[in-house]
Design an enzyme around this catalytic site. Sequence first.
Site, PDB file in Angstrom:
ATOM      1  CG  HIS A   1      -1.723   6.086   3.118  1.00 22.01           C
ATOM      2  ND1 HIS A   1      -1.941   7.320   3.692  1.00 22.01           N
ATOM      3  CD2 HIS A   1      -2.663   5.269   3.619  1.00 22.01           C
ATOM      4  CE1 HIS A   1      -2.982   7.246   4.516  1.00 22.01           C
ATOM      5  NE2 HIS A   1      -3.438   6.009   4.486  1.00 22.01           N
TER       6      HIS A   1
ATOM      7  CD  GLU B   1      -7.386   1.268  16.746  1.00 27.57           C
ATOM      8  OE1 GLU B   1      -6.218   1.021  16.388  1.00 27.57           O
ATOM      9  OE2 GLU B   1      -8.372   0.695  16.284  1.00 27.57           O
TER      10      GLU B   1
ATOM     11  CE1 TYR C   1      -8.833   4.306   9.600  1.00 24.58           C
ATOM     12  CE2 TYR C   1     -10.436   2.654   8.926  1.00 24.58           C
ATOM     13  CZ  TYR C   1      -9.135   3.046   9.115  1.00 24.58           C
ATOM     14  OH  TYR C   1      -8.112   2.172   8.817  1.00 24.58           O
TER      15      TYR C   1
ATOM     16  CB  THR D   1      -4.087  -3.706   8.824  1.00 23.19           C
ATOM     17  OG1 THR D   1      -4.017  -4.070   7.461  1.00 23.19           O
ATOM     18  CG2 THR D   1      -5.352  -2.891   9.050  1.00 23.19           C
ATOM     19  CB  THR D   2      -1.158  -0.209   5.585  1.00 22.87           C
ATOM     20  OG1 THR D   2      -1.403   0.878   4.688  1.00 22.87           O
ATOM     21  CG2 THR D   2      -0.488  -1.325   4.803  1.00 22.87           C
TER      22      THR D   2
ATOM     23  CE1 TYR E   1       0.100   4.209  10.974  1.00 18.39           C
ATOM     24  CE2 TYR E   1      -1.479   5.954  10.548  1.00 18.39           C
ATOM     25  CZ  TYR E   1      -1.202   4.636  10.805  1.00 18.39           C
ATOM     26  OH  TYR E   1      -2.235   3.742  10.914  1.00 18.39           O
ATOM     27  CE1 TYR E   2      -0.724   4.781   6.511  1.00 14.64           C
ATOM     28  CE2 TYR E   2      -0.975   7.075   7.165  1.00 14.64           C
ATOM     29  CZ  TYR E   2      -1.490   5.803   7.055  1.00 14.64           C
ATOM     30  OH  TYR E   2      -2.755   5.542   7.497  1.00 14.64           O
TER      31      TYR E   2
ATOM     32  CG  HIS F   1      -1.052   2.794  14.190  1.00 17.94           C
ATOM     33  ND1 HIS F   1      -2.095   3.646  14.486  1.00 17.94           N
ATOM     34  CD2 HIS F   1      -1.564   1.830  13.371  1.00 17.94           C
ATOM     35  CE1 HIS F   1      -3.191   3.228  13.867  1.00 17.94           C
ATOM     36  NE2 HIS F   1      -2.897   2.135  13.192  1.00 17.94           N
TER      37      HIS F   1
ATOM     38  CG  ASP G   1      -2.092   0.972   1.048  1.00 22.00           C
ATOM     39  OD1 ASP G   1      -2.263   1.504  -0.061  1.00 22.00           O
ATOM     40  OD2 ASP G   1      -2.801   1.209   2.037  1.00 22.00           O
TER      41      ASP G   1
ATOM     42  NE  ARG H   1      -9.303  -0.771  12.252  1.00 19.54           N
ATOM     43  CZ  ARG H   1      -8.583  -0.231  11.253  1.00 19.54           C
ATOM     44  NH1 ARG H   1      -8.179   1.027  11.334  1.00 19.54           N
ATOM     45  NH2 ARG H   1      -8.272  -0.952  10.187  1.00 19.54           N
TER      46      ARG H   1
ATOM     47  CG  ASP I   1      -8.340   4.462  13.585  1.00 17.88           C
ATOM     48  OD1 ASP I   1      -7.686   5.491  13.834  1.00 17.88           O
ATOM     49  OD2 ASP I   1      -7.840   3.476  13.009  1.00 17.88           O
TER      50      ASP I   1
END
Length: 389
Positions: free
Chosen positions: A45, A219, A164, A294-295, A89-90, A244, A42, A162, A193
């Site tokens: 992003h 989260e 968002y 997870t992504t 994060y990414y 995370h 992924d 979950r 989240d």
Amino acid sequence: MKISDVRLTVVGIPRHTGFVSKHAIVELFTDEGITGIGEMSDFSHLPQFSLDVNDLTAVLKTILLGKNPFDISLINKQLLSNFPEMMFYYEKGNFIRNGVDAALHDVCGKAWNTSVADFIGGRIKDKIKVCYPIFRHRFMEEVQENLAVVRTRFAQGFDTFRLYVGKNLDADEAFLDAVRQEFGSKVTIKSLDFSHLLDWKEAWRATKRLSQYDFELIESPAIQNDFDGLRHFRLKVDHPVSEHVWSFRQQYEMIRHDSVDIFNISPIFIGGLTAARKVAAAAEVAGKGCLLGTTQELSIGTAAMAHLGASLSNLNFTSDPTGPELYVSDVVKNPVNYENGYLLVPGRETPGLGMELDWESIEKYRVPDLSWGNISVHRLQDRTAQTKA
């Protein structure tokens, strides 16, 4: 045994939402005829920059060719020198290290004719409780769309979700109310989240508003790396707080500030199975819980997480890896399986990660590079084909 060649193949696979995610499949070839596979999952992003795949392949060859694939710690140290942690994060460097590290474990498991779970310490469980993601509401009309997703996935055995949240609280509240009215206790909301979109005070106000509904944890309710803010939020709420882990320094700061109750561990965000196991060990020492994040990986990346989770003694919250269920296709002949809301760990009879590449599918979805094109920030955040402003 020596690594004799490296190959990266990029695929762009649509999600059921219409968003196309690009992934790089890693193949490590050895002089003994064993090939290990991994997944750089992924790349589509934030941050919005792409990598040159040919250049990346050349760099990885300088690091890996001639190495013994069993020298996993040494190779990871060299990968970290070339693709360092950036406290984001990414971070794409973590994605790169994750794909290579998974392929190394796959080689070693195949060479020893054992599964990765048994190779890294032995499996404690054969299945992992997971939740299905409900993507963020920006518009009220999306409430019914997401409610339909719950109906469909509940019929398939997923009873935990979950959500968002944070962009449209009216819609978030309407969704939670509709789920409660239609499903009652048959459906569990694992978490709200916030995905770092709000500062901790805004997230706290949103949580107070939504606390009339049942959910298990919260989260990412603060801006990235706001360790004080996370701690302030945690002290004000009754629910456990999860975040995370995307660097060892960041985990250290969260432990030092006592910012969270649960560490969300995903190999893609910390840079591989080797790094993720260290994070889990640090969490256990610090007395914190763990879940697998997870992504939204394909089956190769999800299988790696399943093997990791199967070997952890402190995986004590519902986890997130349902990526293969979000895509219209996969790149392996034997995708991971889900049963009654559980991710099944590939069996001991399949060495390594237990995955076999499906080249017909790979050729169908192969793309030339990891370039971006015209993708809005909203689409990147929500992982949808949404075009409304």
